[in-house]
Scaffold this motif. Structure first.
Motif, PDB file in Angstrom:
ATOM      1  N   ASP A   1      50.123  81.931  20.477  1.00 50.40           N
ATOM      2  CA  ASP A   1      51.377  82.115  19.881  1.00 50.40           C
ATOM      3  C   ASP A   1      52.432  82.565  20.512  1.00 50.40           C
TER       4      ASP A   1
ATOM      5  N   ARG B   1      53.846  79.993  22.985  1.00 51.12           N
ATOM      6  CA  ARG B   1      54.394  78.862  22.101  1.00 51.12           C
ATOM      7  C   ARG B   1      55.751  79.412  21.927  1.00 51.12           C
ATOM      8  N   GLU B   2      55.839  80.669  21.288  1.00 52.71           N
ATOM      9  CA  GLU B   2      57.046  81.464  20.801  1.00 52.71           C
ATOM     10  C   GLU B   2      58.193  81.516  22.067  1.00 52.71           C
TER      11      GLU B   2
ATOM     12  N   ARG C   1      58.188  79.869  25.076  1.00 47.79           N
ATOM     13  CA  ARG C   1      58.657  78.554  25.509  1.00 47.79           C
ATOM     14  C   ARG C   1      59.781  78.196  24.726  1.00 47.79           C
TER      15      ARG C   1
ATOM     16  N   CYS D   1      54.252  81.336  29.633  1.00 50.66           N
ATOM     17  CA  CYS D   1      54.518  79.945  29.186  1.00 50.66           C
ATOM     18  C   CYS D   1      54.775  79.231  30.328  1.00 50.66           C
TER      19      CYS D   1
END
Length: 464
Positions: free
Chosen positions: A142, A145-146, A148, A204
């Protein structure tokens, strides 16, 4: 979370009457039980290295994986291998969650060994460890993803929304002191676990364009592509996320080509025809004090080690290593520390600029801090321009490699002929002859300060 792992490892140690060690599936150490034995073989070289360096060598990993531990659903006994430093046999308890191996619990083997009932009880504890590791992996994914999303968003409402989501995912960490790192090139799109390096809050991967051989920098050395390594807009230009700097936007731009792609002309994939898409790694590292960057530097070293060998076909990386850089080829750029995450776009520009500088100038790598790259702070922020200034275009041709190298050394040494000749290992008269040829090729007068400035900037910019 670490205390939870330690408690479970201690529970297994108590069940089986032997100190246990917990490693993730990449053989990175997570927790280990106390060793109170007087037996020297209880701490063979492999176990000692695992505890002291928090990882195992590829050879040791291959030895253990050769016994099927990645597929096993129950305890696996592995014999000793003195030649490999494994002086005692091992019992491996695979740590799985929903059928996926996430780690291993290791114990030194002994005859007759633990009873089947105790091993079964230990496997139940290993399953609880698997649940914790799975939860942690989901949280890491999570955050990855955030982070990136923030580093690749256009400035404006998209960036603001991505930043809000990252703040929520980080929780209290979001308002702490951080340093942002850029590791490039990173071998592949997979993001490692935050356990790879201490103090890392989020990781990331992002695209990192890299020029193939033939895109020459000064002296004929291949120039590293990408202006921050994030995306096709990383060199700035229309659609750039960090407005007015010419550097990468918040982590770079779209990889879709067209307007806003790299200054040298995009392709359907958003990269120029002479660039190979590799990856960079972004790491947000927690700091205790802005005056003490040690955690960021430690994380940088760990992540650079984790980068391993250079990606196949990464010609500039191999060239950089041949010119005195790291055998692995990876470099790390470190941004200035900041409190909170509001300025991540600017921090990413600094980190990627420092990484580009380390790739272009081996003497400044393999770990380059934004605060220490001098004129490259300005050069990496310049807006897109023609590949070479007209005055120096002829000098940068492959036929004049030695002249370009001589001119750069002369300017690096503040125009002092004696120091330059010594650095190049040539006679002063040879130096003067080469400099006269540089003046003839470029039409510049090396006695004029502004002409020197133009030539020096052009040579350094060509490296980038």
């Amino acid at each position: 979370m670490k205390a939870d792992y330690q408690d479970l490892v201690d529970e297994i140690s108590a069940l089986l009457g032997a100190p246990a060690t917990l490693e993730n599936r990449d053989f990175g150490l997570i927790a280990f039980g106390a060793h109170d034995s007087d037996d020297d073989t209880a701490m063979d070289p492999v176990r000692t290295r695992s505890i002291l360096t928090r990882k195992s060598t590829p050879a040791v990993r291959a030895w253990f994986e050769g016994f099927g531990i990645t597929r096993a659903t129950g305890p696996v006994r592995i014999p000793a291998a003195p030649d490999a430093g494994v002086l005692r046999g091992r019992v491996c308890l695979p740590v799985r969650h929903r059928g996926i191996v996430l780690g291993y619990v290791w114990l030194l083997d002994a005859d007759p060994g633990p009873s089947p009932d105790r091993l079964a009880a230990a496997m139940e504890v290993a399953a609880r460890i698997g649940g914790l590791l799975a939860d942690e992996e989901r949280a890491d994914a999570d955050l990855s993803r955030e982070l990136r999303a923030v580093l690749t968003a256009e400035r404006g409402w998209q960036y603001d929304m991505a930043l809000a989501a990252l703040r929520t995912a980080l929780g209290r960490d979001a308002e702490g002191l951080h340093a942002l790192l850029c590791v490039a090139p990173w071998p592949g799109p997979d993001t490692p676990s935050v356990r790879t390096a201490p103090g890392v809050a989020a990781l990331c991967t992002v695209p990192w364009p890299e020029r193939e051989a033939g895109a020459d920098g000064p002296g004929g050395a291949p120039a590293t592509g990408g202006a921050g390594g994030a995306t096709a807009e990383a060199a700035g230009g229309r659609g750039s996320g960090v407005q007015g700097t010419g550097g990468p936007p918040a982590g770079g731009a779209r990889a879709s080509g067209g307007r806003g792609s790299l200054a040298h002309g995009g392709t359907a994939h958003g990269l120029p025809a002479d660039e190979v898409a590799t990856h960079g790694l972004a790491a947000l590292v927690r700091l205790r004090s802005a005056d003490s960057p040690a955690p960021a530097l430690t994380a940088a070293t760990r992540l650079r080690d984790a980068a391993g060998g250079a990606p196949s076909g990464a010609t500039p990386t191999a060239t950089w290593a041949a010119r005195g850089g790291s055998p692995a080829g990876a470099v790390v750029g470190v941004a200035d520390p900041r409190r909170g995450v509001a300025d991540l776009a600017e921090a990413w520009r600094e980190a990627t600029s420092a990484a580009r500088t380390a790739l272009a100038q081996p003497r400044l790598g393999p770990l380059a801090r934004w605060a220490a790259i001098g004129p490259y702070r300005l050069l990496t922020a310049l807006p897109p321009a023609p590949p070479h200034d007209p005055a120096v275009r002829a000098l940068l041709a492959p036929a004049h490699t030695e002249l370009a190298r001589t001119a750069e050394a002369f300017l690096d040494n503040a125009g002092q002929a004696g120091r330059t000749a010594a650095a190049l290992g040539i006679h002063r008269q040879t130096l003067y002859y080469r400099l006269s040829r540089v003046e003839n090729l470029t039409g510049l007068d090396l006695d004029e300060g502004e002409d020197r400035l133009l030539l020096h900037m052009a040579l350094k910019a060509a490296r980038l």
